[in-house]
Motif scaffolding. Structure first.
Motif, PDB file in Angstrom:
ATOM      1  N   LEU A  10     -32.144 -10.232 -13.002  1.00 35.41           N
ATOM      2  CA  LEU A  10     -31.030  -9.344 -12.674  1.00 35.41           C
ATOM      3  C   LEU A  10     -29.936 -10.198 -12.053  1.00 35.41           C
ATOM      4  N   ASN A  11     -28.916 -10.475 -12.830  1.00 39.15           N
ATOM      5  CA  ASN A  11     -27.912 -11.453 -12.438  1.00 39.15           C
ATOM      6  C   ASN A  11     -26.772 -10.835 -11.635  1.00 39.15           C
ATOM      7  N   LYS A  31     -23.139 -17.610 -14.046  1.00 35.33           N
ATOM      8  CA  LYS A  31     -23.201 -18.390 -15.286  1.00 35.33           C
ATOM      9  C   LYS A  31     -24.167 -19.576 -15.163  1.00 35.33           C
ATOM     10  N   LEU A  32     -24.085 -20.277 -14.029  1.00 37.83           N
ATOM     11  CA  LEU A  32     -24.937 -21.450 -13.845  1.00 37.83           C
ATOM     12  C   LEU A  32     -26.399 -21.063 -13.646  1.00 37.83           C
ATOM     13  N   ARG A  33     -26.638 -19.957 -12.932  1.00 39.04           N
ATOM     14  CA  ARG A  33     -28.024 -19.526 -12.718  1.00 39.04           C
ATOM     15  C   ARG A  33     -28.671 -19.079 -14.028  1.00 39.04           C
ATOM     16  N   LYS A  34     -27.900 -18.432 -14.881  1.00 39.16           N
ATOM     17  CA  LYS A  34     -28.418 -18.041 -16.198  1.00 39.16           C
ATOM     18  C   LYS A  34     -28.863 -19.284 -16.968  1.00 39.16           C
ATOM     19  N   GLU A  35     -28.055 -20.344 -16.911  1.00 36.48           N
ATOM     20  CA  GLU A  35     -28.407 -21.591 -17.592  1.00 36.48           C
ATOM     21  C   GLU A  35     -29.689 -22.190 -17.021  1.00 36.48           C
ATOM     22  N   GLY A  36     -29.830 -22.109 -15.695  1.00 34.37           N
ATOM     23  CA  GLY A  36     -31.015 -22.669 -15.047  1.00 34.37           C
ATOM     24  C   GLY A  36     -32.290 -21.936 -15.411  1.00 34.37           C
ATOM     25  N   GLU A  39     -29.657  -9.790 -17.377  1.00 36.32           N
ATOM     26  CA  GLU A  39     -28.700  -8.687 -17.360  1.00 36.32           C
ATOM     27  C   GLU A  39     -27.948  -8.663 -16.030  1.00 36.32           C
ATOM     28  N   SER A  40     -26.630  -8.643 -16.099  1.00 42.78           N
ATOM     29  CA  SER A  40     -25.818  -8.499 -14.889  1.00 42.78           C
ATOM     30  C   SER A  40     -25.861  -7.052 -14.434  1.00 42.78           C
ATOM     31  N   VAL A  41     -26.148  -6.856 -13.150  1.00 43.85           N
ATOM     32  CA  VAL A  41     -26.230  -5.485 -12.623  1.00 43.85           C
ATOM     33  C   VAL A  41     -25.182  -5.239 -11.540  1.00 43.85           C
ATOM     34  N   GLY A  46     -30.554 -11.648  -8.332  1.00 45.97           N
ATOM     35  CA  GLY A  46     -29.425 -12.527  -8.053  1.00 45.97           C
ATOM     36  C   GLY A  46     -29.103 -12.692  -6.589  1.00 45.97           C
ATOM     37  N   GLN A  47     -29.547 -11.771  -5.747  1.00 46.23           N
ATOM     38  CA  GLN A  47     -29.326 -11.873  -4.300  1.00 46.23           C
ATOM     39  C   GLN A  47     -30.330 -10.981  -3.583  1.00 46.23           C
ATOM     40  N   ASP A  48     -30.552 -11.255  -2.303  1.00 44.92           N
ATOM     41  CA  ASP A  48     -31.582 -10.549  -1.545  1.00 44.92           C
ATOM     42  C   ASP A  48     -31.348  -9.032  -1.408  1.00 44.92           C
ATOM     43  N   PRO A  49     -30.111  -8.553  -1.176  1.00 45.32           N
ATOM     44  CA  PRO A  49     -29.925  -7.100  -1.117  1.00 45.32           C
ATOM     45  C   PRO A  49     -30.331  -6.405  -2.416  1.00 45.32           C
ATOM     46  N   MET A  50     -30.152  -7.090  -3.526  1.00 42.52           N
ATOM     47  CA  MET A  50     -30.584  -6.568  -4.818  1.00 42.52           C
ATOM     48  C   MET A  50     -32.111  -6.450  -4.844  1.00 42.52           C
ATOM     49  N   ALA A  51     -32.782  -7.436  -4.258  1.00 41.54           N
ATOM     50  CA  ALA A  51     -34.251  -7.417  -4.212  1.00 41.54           C
ATOM     51  C   ALA A  51     -34.766  -6.229  -3.408  1.00 41.54           C
TER      52      ALA A  51
END
Length: 330
Positions: free
Chosen positions: A182-183, A192-197, A215-217, A248-253
């Motif tokens: 979840l980007n 973009k860079l994390r998707k590549e990683g 998927e970007s959320v 993609g970030q802790d609040p999302m988690a």
């Protein structure tokens, strides 16, 4: 008020010796330095910074322009990293927060010039490209968590791609083979860079990309973003059936935890969850505690300060590694 002469008399040393200790002169004999520091503590002496600035060619002041930094708690470490070194090297760190609506960058720079700053650290709230006014060329400037559009200044940014590769490889190494990532907002550099990683980790492990959903959320423009995490997670779990979710970030988690539990599943047992940022106390408040990649804010603040201290001017672009904080979520 205690004066420098009082300190000298109390310590039994020359006036100039006290002055050299106060100004952190490394040539002072250890025995004399110890006497002076003891006298300073016993008498409660405080150096007169205004007088020091008048006498010295250099002000001892480093400017720190925080571009929206004070909006997000975990970015404070950028300031803390620079501040710790400022204390160590007898420098003053003057921090000014700026934003597009209230406090202008130009106004901040002019204010710092009035205080004869020796250099400026410009730090952004998130990894992005910046275009700075030409005023910055008048004084040594270093960028942290951002980089200059024209490559005119030394800069340091987080190594987003390597962080994503590392945490994905850790998931794969623990047996997770079908992962939903979840980007962040796809318009920002980190996304973009994390998707590549993530994709690189799958390629390195020879796992078919059919087992990866990216998927970007988070959508919208800066300062007006919205998250659709909760609505999408339930759909992804039911239809894609991942054995792990990377956020993609802790609040999302946090939102992912809520959905997983609402579906009667257990994080760390039925489905693994990983994340980025190591945002304040969030990872350790969650149960099980969240495995996440800690942003290198403190290290970037220190690198930027050292760059000014060592008077490095070459417009290099460095990257700083995240730290994988392993807990119990996968």
């Amino acid at each position: 008020m205690v004066t420098i002469k009082d300190v000298a008399a109390h310590a039994g040393v020359a006036f100039k010796t006290v002055s050299r200790v106060v100004n952190n002169d490394p040539t002072v004999k250890p025995k004399n330095r110890e006497k002076v520091l003891k006298a300073i503590e016993e008498l409660g002496y405080r150096p007169n910074r205004a007088a020091q600035m008048t006498r010295r060619k250099k002000s001892g002041v480093i400017g720190f322009i925080a571009d929206e930094l004070l909006r997000v708690p975990y970015t404070f470490d950028l300031i803390r990293g620079a501040q710790d070194l400022a204390w160590k090297h007898n420098k003053e760190l003057m921090v000014l927060n700026v934003n597009v609506n209230k406090y202008s960058v130009e106004g901040a720079v002019n204010h710092l010039f009035e205080h004869r700053v020796e250099g400026i650290i410009y730090a952004a709230m998130y990894h992005r490209e910046v275009s700075l006014p030409l005023q910055f060329k008048e004084v040594p400037t270093v960028l942290a968590n951002c980089y200059d559009s024209y490559g005119r200044y030394p800069s340091i940014v987080p190594d987003e791609k390597e962080a994503a590769r590392e945490i994905t490889a850790s998931l794969i190494g623990k047996g997770y083979k079908r992962i939903a990532f979840l980007n962040l907002n796809e318009n920002i550099i980190a996304a973009k860079l994390r998707k590549e990683g993530v994709e690189q980790a799958f390629s390195n492990a020879n796992i078919n990309l059919d087992n990866l959903l990216v998927e970007s959320v988070i959508f919208g423009e800066e300062n007006n973003e919205r998250s659709v995490t909760r609505s999408r997670v339930e759909n992804i779990i039911k239809n894609f059936k991942p054995d792990a979710i990377l956020c993609g970030q802790d609040p999302m988690a946090v939102e992912v935890y809520f959905v997983v539990q609402a579906l009667g599943l257990k994080v760390g047992k039925d489905i693994g969850v990983g994340s980025f940022d190591d945002w304040d106390i969030i990872p350790t408040l969650l149960q099980p505690e969240l495995t996440t990649m800690a942003l290198p804010h403190y290290e970037m603040g220190q690198w930027a300060f050292n760059c000014l201290l060592e008077e490095r001017t070459e417009p290099v672009k460095e990257t700083a590694r995240f730290t994988l904080n392993s807990r119990q979520s996968f």
